[in-house]
Design an enzyme around this catalytic site. Sequence first.
Site, PDB file in Angstrom:
ATOM      1  N   LYS A 124     -41.048  21.178   3.251  1.00 57.03           N
ATOM      2  CA  LYS A 124     -41.161  19.793   3.719  1.00 57.03           C
ATOM      3  C   LYS A 124     -41.293  18.811   2.559  1.00 57.03           C
ATOM      4  CE  LYS A 124     -44.658  20.742   6.421  1.00 57.03           C
ATOM      5  NZ  LYS A 124     -44.610  22.209   6.296  1.00 57.03           N
ATOM      6  N   GLY A 160     -49.955  22.397   1.355  1.00 57.93           N
ATOM      7  CA  GLY A 160     -49.419  22.226   0.012  1.00 57.93           C
ATOM      8  C   GLY A 160     -47.966  21.791   0.026  1.00 57.93           C
ATOM      9  N   HIS A 161     -47.656  20.743  -0.728  1.00 65.28           N
ATOM     10  CA  HIS A 161     -46.275  20.299  -0.895  1.00 65.28           C
ATOM     11  C   HIS A 161     -45.943  20.313  -2.380  1.00 65.28           C
ATOM     12  CE1 HIS A 161     -46.260  17.831   3.116  1.00 65.28           C
ATOM     13  NE2 HIS A 161     -46.210  19.134   3.302  1.00 65.28           N
ATOM     14  N   ASP A 170     -44.802  25.891   5.098  1.00 67.16           N
ATOM     15  CA  ASP A 170     -44.125  26.327   3.861  1.00 67.16           C
ATOM     16  C   ASP A 170     -42.601  26.303   3.992  1.00 67.16           C
ATOM     17  OD1 ASP A 170     -46.661  27.023   2.634  1.00 67.16           O
ATOM     18  OD2 ASP A 170     -46.656  28.771   3.943  1.00 67.16           O
ATOM     19  N   GLN A 181     -48.468  21.822   7.516  1.00 66.06           N
ATOM     20  CA  GLN A 181     -48.318  23.125   8.180  1.00 66.06           C
ATOM     21  C   GLN A 181     -47.015  23.169   8.983  1.00 66.06           C
ATOM     22  OE1 GLN A 181     -51.726  21.621   8.936  1.00 66.06           O
ATOM     23  NE2 GLN A 181     -52.389  22.482   7.026  1.00 66.06           N
TER      24      GLN A 181
END
Length: 432
Positions: A16, A40-41, A13, A226
């Site tokens: 990225k 998640g991005h 988080d 991650q």
Amino acid sequence: MANVVVVGAQWGDEGKGKIVDWLSEKADVVVRFQGGHNAGHTLVINGTTYKLSLLPSGIVREGKLSVIGNGVVIDPHAFIAEAARLEEQGVKVSRDNLRIADNATLILSLHRELDALREDAAAASGTKIGTTKRGIGPAYEDKAGRRAIRVKDLDDPQMLPGKIDRLLVHHNAIRRGLDLPEISADAVLNELMSAAPKILPFMDATWDLLEDKRRAGARILFEGAQGALLDVDHGTYPYVTSSNTVAGAAATGSGLGPKSIGFVLGIAKAYTTRVGEGPFPTELFDEIGKTIGERGREFGTVTGRPRRCGWFDSVTVRQTVRTSGIDGIALTKLDILDGFDEIKVCTHYLLDGKKIDRLPASQGEQARVQAVYETIEGWKQSSQGARSWADLPAQAVKYVRRIEELIGCPVTLLSTSPEREDTILVQDPFQD
């Protein structure tokens, strides 16, 4: 030109998605090399927000080839759903801009069910890990146990029943022990065959494709999921993910040799966050922590869970600089710290009264370490949207420079808002 690996330098988080999107403008190929759809991005491009979990960030940019590498575990139905969502937003997903490794492992519904059962049982006993219950861990277990179903298996229906039988010998034994009904081979076969027509058109020997691209001079961006502190070997075990998240995994998870990597860019927030369980030496439980979370909109992209917030921990980032061979740091969300009278940075720990400069491997010792802080004067002026050092408050510049000293690594990119243009470039990672 150097091929670039992007890794999270904290617990994930770190922002990225924005940095990878920013870099993808110069890249020709963007590769996801580990993890699954638990990552998640969030990308904000021309006012449009894209939320990605499995697909590489390059998929939203025209003219870029995105590759899901062999180190990724793929839930076929999650892939189909995510591709459909992007199509609804006007992003075309086809073989022209996406390839999937033929030797990548598949996540099945039995993996998701087992993951949820374990986590729920662990929660009841107070020993939960904090997984997303998406089947990531069980899929990697089957990969290591040599019983996994892989993408290429979808293209070989005659061999598939035998592979399913081998998989179910293991899983049905577990299910019997949990007093659950056994899974039939036909159910697994039907699940796989329903997804095959949507997966196989993207299948390729991506290791070979990537080597051809490299030899032709293409610029390759390796995108990690991650963070390095969630690495199954180098992270806060057992509160980790089930794959290697450090930069070295870019080679094994893509099929390209380690000499293909030219620059390792670590992403770190100007403070620290974590989702789920596990040690967090600099976690804040006061109004400051709450304020950081609210300003930073700290909620998981995939889970929606609120992130735990704390001060910047130079000990853990310095450690990931070493375990990933990070050449430069992209520091994100500096603007969230605007307005504080003072800011603290963890410089080292105390463990049972003794000074230490690393996060120990022992779970018990990790729980006992105490953060020792250095207090730095804050700044009242806004840093939001700054695009040059001259636009930053002087005290904010001092804060960044102190972080560089403490982690032993230069800040090569500085992000001052979610917008990709609000980025200060110190060194171009693609310039070897």
